[in-house]
Design an enzyme around this catalytic site. Sequence first.
Site, PDB file in Angstrom:
ATOM      1  N   HIS A 134      56.828  45.866  35.722  1.00 45.42           N
ATOM      2  CA  HIS A 134      58.176  45.362  35.439  1.00 45.42           C
ATOM      3  C   HIS A 134      59.159  46.527  35.635  1.00 45.42           C
ATOM      4  O   HIS A 134      58.790  47.688  35.436  1.00 45.42           O
ATOM      5  CB  HIS A 134      58.181  44.900  33.977  1.00 45.42           C
ATOM      6  CG  HIS A 134      59.450  44.254  33.515  1.00 45.42           C
ATOM      7  ND1 HIS A 134      60.559  44.971  33.161  1.00 45.42           N
ATOM      8  CD2 HIS A 134      59.777  42.946  33.335  1.00 45.42           C
ATOM      9  CE1 HIS A 134      61.519  44.143  32.775  1.00 45.42           C
ATOM     10  NE2 HIS A 134      61.066  42.904  32.880  1.00 45.42           N
ATOM     11  N   ASP A 211      52.422  49.435  28.523  1.00 46.87           N
ATOM     12  CA  ASP A 211      53.489  48.461  28.301  1.00 46.87           C
ATOM     13  C   ASP A 211      52.808  47.168  27.856  1.00 46.87           C
ATOM     14  O   ASP A 211      52.201  46.464  28.659  1.00 46.87           O
ATOM     15  CB  ASP A 211      54.277  48.272  29.610  1.00 46.87           C
ATOM     16  CG  ASP A 211      55.265  47.117  29.537  1.00 46.87           C
ATOM     17  OD1 ASP A 211      55.266  46.382  28.530  1.00 46.87           O
ATOM     18  OD2 ASP A 211      56.026  46.928  30.511  1.00 46.87           O
ATOM     19  N   GLN A 214      53.553  41.960  27.491  1.00 41.49           N
ATOM     20  CA  GLN A 214      52.914  40.671  27.772  1.00 41.49           C
ATOM     21  C   GLN A 214      51.488  40.585  27.238  1.00 41.49           C
ATOM     22  O   GLN A 214      50.780  39.619  27.532  1.00 41.49           O
ATOM     23  CB  GLN A 214      52.923  40.401  29.288  1.00 41.49           C
ATOM     24  CG  GLN A 214      54.309  40.333  29.912  1.00 41.49           C
ATOM     25  CD  GLN A 214      55.135  39.124  29.437  1.00 41.49           C
ATOM     26  OE1 GLN A 214      54.642  38.231  28.762  1.00 41.49           O
ATOM     27  NE2 GLN A 214      56.410  39.136  29.795  1.00 41.49           N
ATOM     28  N   LYS A 237      59.006  38.384  22.231  1.00 37.89           N
ATOM     29  CA  LYS A 237      57.943  37.771  23.030  1.00 37.89           C
ATOM     30  C   LYS A 237      56.756  37.372  22.154  1.00 37.89           C
ATOM     31  O   LYS A 237      55.843  36.708  22.624  1.00 37.89           O
ATOM     32  CB  LYS A 237      57.492  38.735  24.131  1.00 37.89           C
ATOM     33  CG  LYS A 237      58.576  38.980  25.193  1.00 37.89           C
ATOM     34  CD  LYS A 237      58.032  39.745  26.365  1.00 37.89           C
ATOM     35  CE  LYS A 237      59.101  40.377  27.227  1.00 37.89           C
ATOM     36  NZ  LYS A 237      59.876  39.411  28.004  1.00 37.89           N
ATOM     37  N   CYS A 375      62.000  40.560  37.480  1.00 39.89           N
ATOM     38  CA  CYS A 375      62.212  42.007  37.240  1.00 39.89           C
ATOM     39  C   CYS A 375      61.016  42.803  37.768  1.00 39.89           C
ATOM     40  O   CYS A 375      60.568  43.756  37.117  1.00 39.89           O
ATOM     41  CB  CYS A 375      62.455  42.314  35.772  1.00 39.89           C
ATOM     42  SG  CYS A 375      63.890  41.494  35.112  1.00 39.89           S
TER      43      CYS A 375
END
Length: 417
Positions: A134, A211, A214, A237, A375
């Site tokens: 991303h 990261d 997700q 999220k 993104c």
Amino acid sequence: MPQSKTDSIIPFPLNVETVRHDFPILNINVDDKPLVYLDNAASTQKPQMVIDAIQHYYTSQNANIHRGVHYLSQKATDAYEEARRKTARFINADSEDEIVFVRGTTEAINLVATSWGSRYIFEGDEILISHLEHHANIVPWQMLCERVGATLKVIPIDDDGDLDLVAYEKLLTDKTRIVAIGHVSNALGTVNPIKEMIKTAHSRGIPVLVDGAQSAPHFLIDVQDLDCDFYIASAHKFYGPTGIGFLYGKAHQLDAMPPYQGGGDMIQTVTFEKTTYKKAPDRFEAGTPNIAGAIVMGTAIDYMEQIGRESIATYEQELLTYARERLQKIEGLSLIGNPKEQAGAISFALDSVHPHDIGTILDKKGIAIRAGHHCAQPLMKRLGVPATARASFAFYNTKEEIDSLGLALEKIRALFI
Ligand code: C6P
């Protein structure tokens, strides 16, 4: 992976109809059609428990923290620090001092790139990311490289959307200072084998930032088991509010990092000649933070733990398999990416229909998906597409909703072909 103490020990089958009652927004209609919300990778909906916690904070706890001796300030401070403990437990951090509250994933990566980067990245050094990233895990590193004269290196992917792990090993050189890698791709849903990748990087003395934007919403995270140096996620999220997230950093990493921003609450002493700083995590939380956000993120964690993250992961995998099978039955539809392990999201193309047209027509049928580059422009370029249509799932989605998506896509194709 070990579970947090408050997750159900035995993964109960998740009862989706019961769970859906917790989310009032799922009852709304869009253009007289029941909402089918399949844009969860962008942001999830909020359970009543989280909505109530926002009201509870402002009606019974609101005050500034770490500053007042009065009742409300004590109450708000206690709740804020309790949220830090919950967050540490959520990812099995060794200590709550390893949790920094931030605005979200984007701010956390900028914090590490700026602060850690200023200490450890110099001219000629290399930073290793992947082709799946991303923009939030590309641009801050690129900015750092431009500032100091370092080089950004990229792990390639194959046509299925999996990382090329042979290339990864070769890209780790004696100039590599950090590996910054997404756990799960927001565009393709690829689950990267980060535990092995971390082991490989560590065997060469290279730290790893994960990261987790997700991955935190979808399965149990154990940062001690993963052994990552940094792990990052955004509350919105995982069923919490916007404007809040966390940065996990191993204690020795955070302790070695200079402050990111200066201001109130991050100092020990200030004179015009010199300022001394508090230890981590306070050193990184200058000014009045998002107090309500942090506390309510703690409630979102409570909620996920009540449902049980094993149950969530099991149910969502079932849903994802069902969605892949259903979508593949549609003539002219091609799934984009076929990763070995997938979570959360599926990207697809429908003949020559532009993804934006797909998204707009679906919206008229009450179905929310995301269409665009997600993104992840370098990834789109690698895939040879300007954009994809993406359906992304949460544990409140149903197979019936996937059927509605399938039927709507068949109608769209009939309209265009
Ligand atoms: N992805 C999506 O629709 P923020 O905006 O800071 O909460 O999260 C940024 C971010 C970082 N990494 C990954 C892997 C992400 O998926 C995201 C956000 C959303 O896919 C909005 S672009």
